[in-house]
Design an enzyme around this catalytic site. Structure first.
Site, short mmCIF file in Angstrom:
data_model
loop_
_atom_site.label_atom_id
_atom_site.label_comp_id
_atom_site.label_asym_id
_atom_site.label_seq_id
_atom_site.Cartn_x
_atom_site.Cartn_y
_atom_site.Cartn_z
N ASP A 79 -5.49 8.24 4.18
CA ASP A 79 -5.41 8.92 2.89
C ASP A 79 -6.72 9.62 2.49
O ASP A 79 -6.56 10.55 1.79
CB ASP A 79 -5.26 7.63 1.79
N HIS A 82 0.68 -1.19 -0.01
CA HIS A 82 -0.03 -0.01 0.04
C HIS A 82 0.69 1.17 -0.06
O HIS A 82 0.92 2.17 -0.70
CB HIS A 82 -1.00 -0.02 1.17
N GLU A 83 1.84 1.21 0.73
CA GLU A 83 2.55 2.57 1.05
C GLU A 83 3.53 2.45 -0.22
O GLU A 83 3.94 3.88 -0.74
CB GLU A 83 3.60 2.28 2.04
N HIS A 110 1.77 4.25 -2.90
CA HIS A 110 1.92 5.84 -2.56
C HIS A 110 3.30 6.54 -3.01
O HIS A 110 3.41 7.63 -3.84
CB HIS A 110 1.68 6.44 -1.20
#
Ligand code: ZN
Length: 361
Positions: free
Chosen positions: A162, A59-60, A63
């Protein structure tokens, strides 16, 4: 970074694990132990957490890699129990880019969930959702559901989730950046209060989450107001934009006029649109003492100077200002001089922001 352990560097980005992650693992291990009373349950439970942890890492990186597309570097990634934080080196110029960066994380979890769903479907291993529990049910199906939970959870419009960043980006298309942050942070704290309240009746875990969200939102709001968190603000919010520029052929006599008629202490020197030097207060005095008023700026200016980009975060630019043995750094954007950053005006900025911050809190 305090309370964080570095666990590695992948694709050029340091990944840290926050101490509270161990708290979560401890809490889950204990609850498995009390529920099932077996070591196997604890091991499979912790194994599940590690799989979940991997989902958060992906997930990170969603980003971080989205940010990289917009030429924004990621300083590091820290993983907290309910998600991670990818610290970007600067805010993208366009709020739309921030929007894409914020959405890229949850999008990764959607992809993971869809892949797991298709895999389970092909192998006809989908169990009814009601048969799943924290410890029971198919490992992959639990992972799928948890990834969907991560999506939903991260899209709640509250910092540090987020969704909070998405909200800020949307607000920032219409409002000034610091104002947009303050509004988004207030919404975040409102949501946290709601979580905590609902948690009292439904699930104590929600209170834990609420606390985390509350602290995160507060931190984000403080970012806009306090020196400790200059990192949330681009340089262009604090730089001087009203200043005098010199050329190399100017004489110190002319500079003395500027010094006496204004309060600028250091001057950027520009040739053909490019900054070629900085003339500091001490260099002016030194030049006058040695060679008098006819001295040319070009012969006494400093040519080894630091610069910062106007969209860089204030904390890194400020650190450079503190370490450069100078009082002023020219702020550039696309190689053009757009401002000056001085200790004085950063201090002024912090004072003003803290007054605005308390009146809005
Ligand atoms: Zn995220």
């Amino acid at each position: 970074m305090k309370w964080s352990w570095k666990i590695g560097n992948f694709l050029g980005i340091d990944v840290y694990l926050h101490t509270t992650f161990f708290l979560l693992i401890g809490w889950l291990a204990l609850s498995y132990w009390f529920q099932e009373n077996s070591l196997v349950a604890v091991v499979s439970g912790v194994g599940f957490i590690l799989a979940l942890f991997a989902s958060v890492v992906f997930h990170e990186y969603g980003h971080a890699l989205a940010a990289r597309r917009f030429d924004v570097k990621t300083r590091d990634i820290t993983l907290y129990p309910i998600g991670g934080v990818a610290r970007l080196e600067r805010i993208p110029e366009d709020p739309k880019q921030e929007l894409w960066i914020a959405i890229a994380g949850p999008a990764v979890n959607v992809v993971i969930a869809v892949v797991l769903f298709l895999w389970l479907l092909i192998n006809s291993a989908l169990d009814p959702l009601s048969s799943l529990s924290l410890t029971g049910g198919s490992f992959l199906e639990r992972l799928m559901v948890t990834n969907l939970f991560l999506v939903g959870f991260n899209l709640i419009p509250a910092f540090p989730m987020d969704g909070g960043r998405v909200l800020r980006a949307l607000l920032a298309t219409r409002l000034e950046y610091t104002r947009a942050t303050q509004i988004a942070a207030s919404v975040g704290q409102g949501m946290a209060f709601l979580f905590g309240f609902i948690g009292l009746f439904i699930n104590p875990f929600l209170i834990f989450i609420a606390l985390f969200v509350w602290i995160g939102a507060q931190g984000e709001a403080r970012m806009v107001t306090l020196k400790s968190a200059l990192g949330g603000i681009p340089v262009n919010r604090a730089m001087l934009t009203n200043f005098t520029v010199l050329s190399q052929d100017d004489s110190l006599a002319k500079v003395v006029d500027y010094v006496l008629s204004g309060d600028q202490k250091d001057f950027p020197v520009v040739a053909e649109g490019q900054v070629v030097g900085v003339l500091s207060q001490s260099a002016i005095l030194d030049g006058l003492r040695r060679n008098g008023e006819a001295t040319l700026v070009g012969s006494v200016m400093r040519t080894d100077f630091q610069t910062a980009d106007s969209f860089e975060m204030l904390d890194t630019a400020f650190a450079r200002l503190q370490n450069c043995d100078c009082h002023t750094i020219p702020i550039l954007h696309q190689e053009q001089l757009v401002g000056l950053l001085t200790m004085d005006n950063v201090g002024e900025f912090i004072r003003i922001q803290s007054i605005l911050g308390t009146s809005n809190a």
